[in-house]
Write a protein that holds these residues in place. Structure first.
Motif, PDB file in Angstrom:
ATOM      1  N   LEU A  40      -4.804  13.685   4.323  1.00 50.76           N
ATOM      2  CA  LEU A  40      -6.207  13.301   4.369  1.00 50.76           C
ATOM      3  C   LEU A  40      -6.465  12.323   5.511  1.00 50.76           C
ATOM      4  N   ARG A  41      -5.547  11.406   5.717  1.00 50.48           N
ATOM      5  CA  ARG A  41      -5.688  10.453   6.827  1.00 50.48           C
ATOM      6  C   ARG A  41      -5.645  11.193   8.166  1.00 50.48           C
ATOM      7  N   LEU A  42      -4.731  12.147   8.313  1.00 48.25           N
ATOM      8  CA  LEU A  42      -4.638  12.916   9.555  1.00 48.25           C
ATOM      9  C   LEU A  42      -5.901  13.739   9.800  1.00 48.25           C
ATOM     10  N   LYS A  43      -6.633  14.062   8.741  1.00 46.10           N
ATOM     11  CA  LYS A  43      -7.877  14.828   8.862  1.00 46.10           C
ATOM     12  C   LYS A  43      -9.086  13.931   9.116  1.00 46.10           C
ATOM     13  N   GLY A  44      -8.857  12.641   9.272  1.00 43.55           N
ATOM     14  CA  GLY A  44      -9.941  11.737   9.633  1.00 43.55           C
ATOM     15  C   GLY A  44     -10.531  10.928   8.493  1.00 43.55           C
ATOM     16  N   PHE A  45     -10.019  11.106   7.279  1.00 43.88           N
ATOM     17  CA  PHE A  45     -10.494  10.292   6.171  1.00 43.88           C
ATOM     18  C   PHE A  45      -9.844   8.913   6.266  1.00 43.88           C
ATOM     19  N   GLU A  46     -10.567   7.887   5.869  1.00 43.63           N
ATOM     20  CA  GLU A  46      -9.986   6.554   5.779  1.00 43.63           C
ATOM     21  C   GLU A  46      -9.382   6.447   4.378  1.00 43.63           C
ATOM     22  N   VAL A  47      -8.088   6.203   4.303  1.00 50.91           N
ATOM     23  CA  VAL A  47      -7.363   6.226   3.038  1.00 50.91           C
ATOM     24  C   VAL A  47      -6.900   4.815   2.680  1.00 50.91           C
ATOM     25  N   PHE A  48      -7.140   4.437   1.430  1.00 54.43           N
ATOM     26  CA  PHE A  48      -6.736   3.124   0.918  1.00 54.43           C
ATOM     27  C   PHE A  48      -5.751   3.334  -0.223  1.00 54.43           C
ATOM     28  N   PRO A  49      -4.455   3.147   0.040  1.00 50.36           N
ATOM     29  CA  PRO A  49      -3.451   3.332  -1.010  1.00 50.36           C
ATOM     30  C   PRO A  49      -3.536   2.227  -2.060  1.00 50.36           C
ATOM     31  N   VAL A  50      -3.411   2.611  -3.333  1.00 51.19           N
ATOM     32  CA  VAL A  50      -3.463   1.654  -4.436  1.00 51.19           C
ATOM     33  C   VAL A  50      -2.247   1.877  -5.330  1.00 51.19           C
ATOM     34  N   ASN A  51      -1.407   0.840  -5.416  1.00 49.17           N
ATOM     35  CA  ASN A  51      -0.236   0.880  -6.290  1.00 49.17           C
ATOM     36  C   ASN A  51       0.275  -0.548  -6.422  1.00 49.17           C
ATOM     37  N   PRO A  52       0.153  -1.151  -7.605  1.00 44.95           N
ATOM     38  CA  PRO A  52       0.584  -2.544  -7.750  1.00 44.95           C
ATOM     39  C   PRO A  52       2.066  -2.760  -7.448  1.00 44.95           C
ATOM     40  N   GLY A  53       2.889  -1.735  -7.625  1.00 46.92           N
ATOM     41  CA  GLY A  53       4.318  -1.855  -7.350  1.00 46.92           C
ATOM     42  C   GLY A  53       4.660  -1.919  -5.872  1.00 46.92           C
ATOM     43  N   HIS A  54       3.706  -1.539  -5.017  1.00 48.10           N
ATOM     44  CA  HIS A  54       3.941  -1.555  -3.571  1.00 48.10           C
ATOM     45  C   HIS A  54       2.928  -2.419  -2.830  1.00 48.10           C
ATOM     46  N   ALA A  55       2.157  -3.234  -3.571  1.00 44.46           N
ATOM     47  CA  ALA A  55       1.091  -4.040  -2.969  1.00 44.46           C
ATOM     48  C   ALA A  55       1.629  -4.891  -1.819  1.00 44.46           C
ATOM     49  N   GLY A  56       0.865  -4.881  -0.725  1.00 41.57           N
ATOM     50  CA  GLY A  56       1.223  -5.660   0.451  1.00 41.57           C
ATOM     51  C   GLY A  56       2.017  -4.892   1.483  1.00 41.57           C
ATOM     52  N   LYS A  57       2.621  -3.791   1.091  1.00 41.45           N
ATOM     53  CA  LYS A  57       3.364  -2.972   2.050  1.00 41.45           C
ATOM     54  C   LYS A  57       2.374  -2.164   2.878  1.00 41.45           C
ATOM     55  N   THR A  58       2.850  -1.621   3.983  1.00 36.00           N
ATOM     56  CA  THR A  58       1.991  -0.838   4.858  1.00 36.00           C
ATOM     57  C   THR A  58       2.479   0.597   4.921  1.00 36.00           C
ATOM     58  N   VAL A  59       1.539   1.535   4.867  1.00 36.95           N
ATOM     59  CA  VAL A  59       1.852   2.950   4.986  1.00 36.95           C
ATOM     60  C   VAL A  59       0.750   3.595   5.822  1.00 36.95           C
ATOM     61  N   PHE A  60       1.103   4.366   6.812  1.00 36.70           N
ATOM     62  CA  PHE A  60       0.200   4.986   7.803  1.00 36.70           C
ATOM     63  C   PHE A  60      -0.837   3.993   8.323  1.00 36.70           C
ATOM     64  N   GLY A  61      -0.419   2.755   8.535  1.00 37.84           N
ATOM     65  CA  GLY A  61      -1.302   1.738   9.088  1.00 37.84           C
ATOM     66  C   GLY A  61      -2.236   1.094   8.086  1.00 37.84           C
ATOM     67  N   ALA A  62      -2.145   1.465   6.810  1.00 33.93           N
ATOM     68  CA  ALA A  62      -3.006   0.894   5.773  1.00 33.93           C
ATOM     69  C   ALA A  62      -2.169   0.019   4.840  1.00 33.93           C
ATOM     70  N   THR A  63      -2.737  -1.066   4.395  1.00 30.25           N
ATOM     71  CA  THR A  63      -2.061  -1.948   3.453  1.00 30.25           C
ATOM     72  C   THR A  63      -2.265  -1.432   2.036  1.00 30.25           C
ATOM     73  N   VAL A  64      -1.176  -1.340   1.299  1.00 35.52           N
ATOM     74  CA  VAL A  64      -1.253  -0.909  -0.097  1.00 35.52           C
ATOM     75  C   VAL A  64      -1.868  -2.047  -0.914  1.00 35.52           C
ATOM     76  N   ARG A  65      -2.873  -1.716  -1.682  1.00 39.32           N
ATOM     77  CA  ARG A  65      -3.554  -2.695  -2.530  1.00 39.32           C
ATOM     78  C   ARG A  65      -3.073  -2.561  -3.963  1.00 39.32           C
ATOM     79  N   ALA A  66      -3.156  -3.679  -4.704  1.00 43.88           N
ATOM     80  CA  ALA A  66      -2.694  -3.694  -6.094  1.00 43.88           C
ATOM     81  C   ALA A  66      -3.685  -3.048  -7.043  1.00 43.88           C
ATOM     82  N   SER A  67      -4.972  -3.030  -6.673  1.00 43.03           N
ATOM     83  CA  SER A  67      -6.007  -2.531  -7.583  1.00 43.03           C
ATOM     84  C   SER A  67      -7.229  -2.080  -6.796  1.00 43.03           C
ATOM     85  N   LEU A  68      -8.103  -1.381  -7.466  1.00 43.26           N
ATOM     86  CA  LEU A  68      -9.365  -0.987  -6.841  1.00 43.26           C
ATOM     87  C   LEU A  68     -10.227  -2.209  -6.563  1.00 43.26           C
TER      88      LEU A  68
END
Length: 160
Positions: A40-68
């Protein structure tokens, strides 16, 4: 579940959507949540990863958030919440999404995820709900990236 979704309805959702929170995002490259979000990110969508177990890490240039709630506070509103969690975990996710994103347009539950209670809650607020579908597959199908025999490569893989 006996719901059906017209192609025009799904196409409309995917066309209007620009910002997607992916709840239950894994950092494991072979997990569906990872490669769906990456696609989805490669298709131009802005993606916000959410997973409390990985909060603060970065994936495809986005910071993983703990919650919505954290997405809303730090990144702003999203158009869609894509849920990669078991059905019994969906109602509190939808409650939080409706609370922190007043203009939310879509709740999308991944393949195998169906929760009628959460769907009714979202629909009561005027939010579109898609259950037991994958936005990656639907995007590919509706926008010409799938062929009758399968993916363009002829191989189904988590790697792009």
């Amino acid at each position: 579940m006996t719901e059906t979704y017209t192609d025009s309805h799904l196409r409309g959702i995917l066309t209007r959507t620009r910002r997607i929170a992916v709840v239950g995002m894994s950092l494991n490259e072979v997990r569906p949540s990872y490669y769906v979000a990456r696609y989805l990110r490669l298709k131009g969508f802005e993606v916000f990863p959410v997973n409390p177990g990985h909060a603060g890490k970065t994936v495809f240039g986005a910071t993983v958030r703990a919650s919505l709630c954290e997405v809303a506070e730090l990144d702003g509103a999203v158009d869609m919440v894509d849920i990669f969690r078991r059905p019994e975990h969906v109602p509190p996710i939808v409650e939080e999404a409706l609370e922190v994103f007043p203009d939310l347009k879509t709740i999308w539950m991944q393949i195998g995820v169906v929760n009628e209670e959460a769907a009714a809650m979202a629909r009561a607020r005027g939010v579109d709900v898609v259950m037991n579908r994958c936005p990656k597959i639907e995007y590919q199908r509706l926008f010409g990236e799938l062929r009758m025999g399968g993916f363009n490569t002829g191989v189904i893989s988590s790697k792009l």
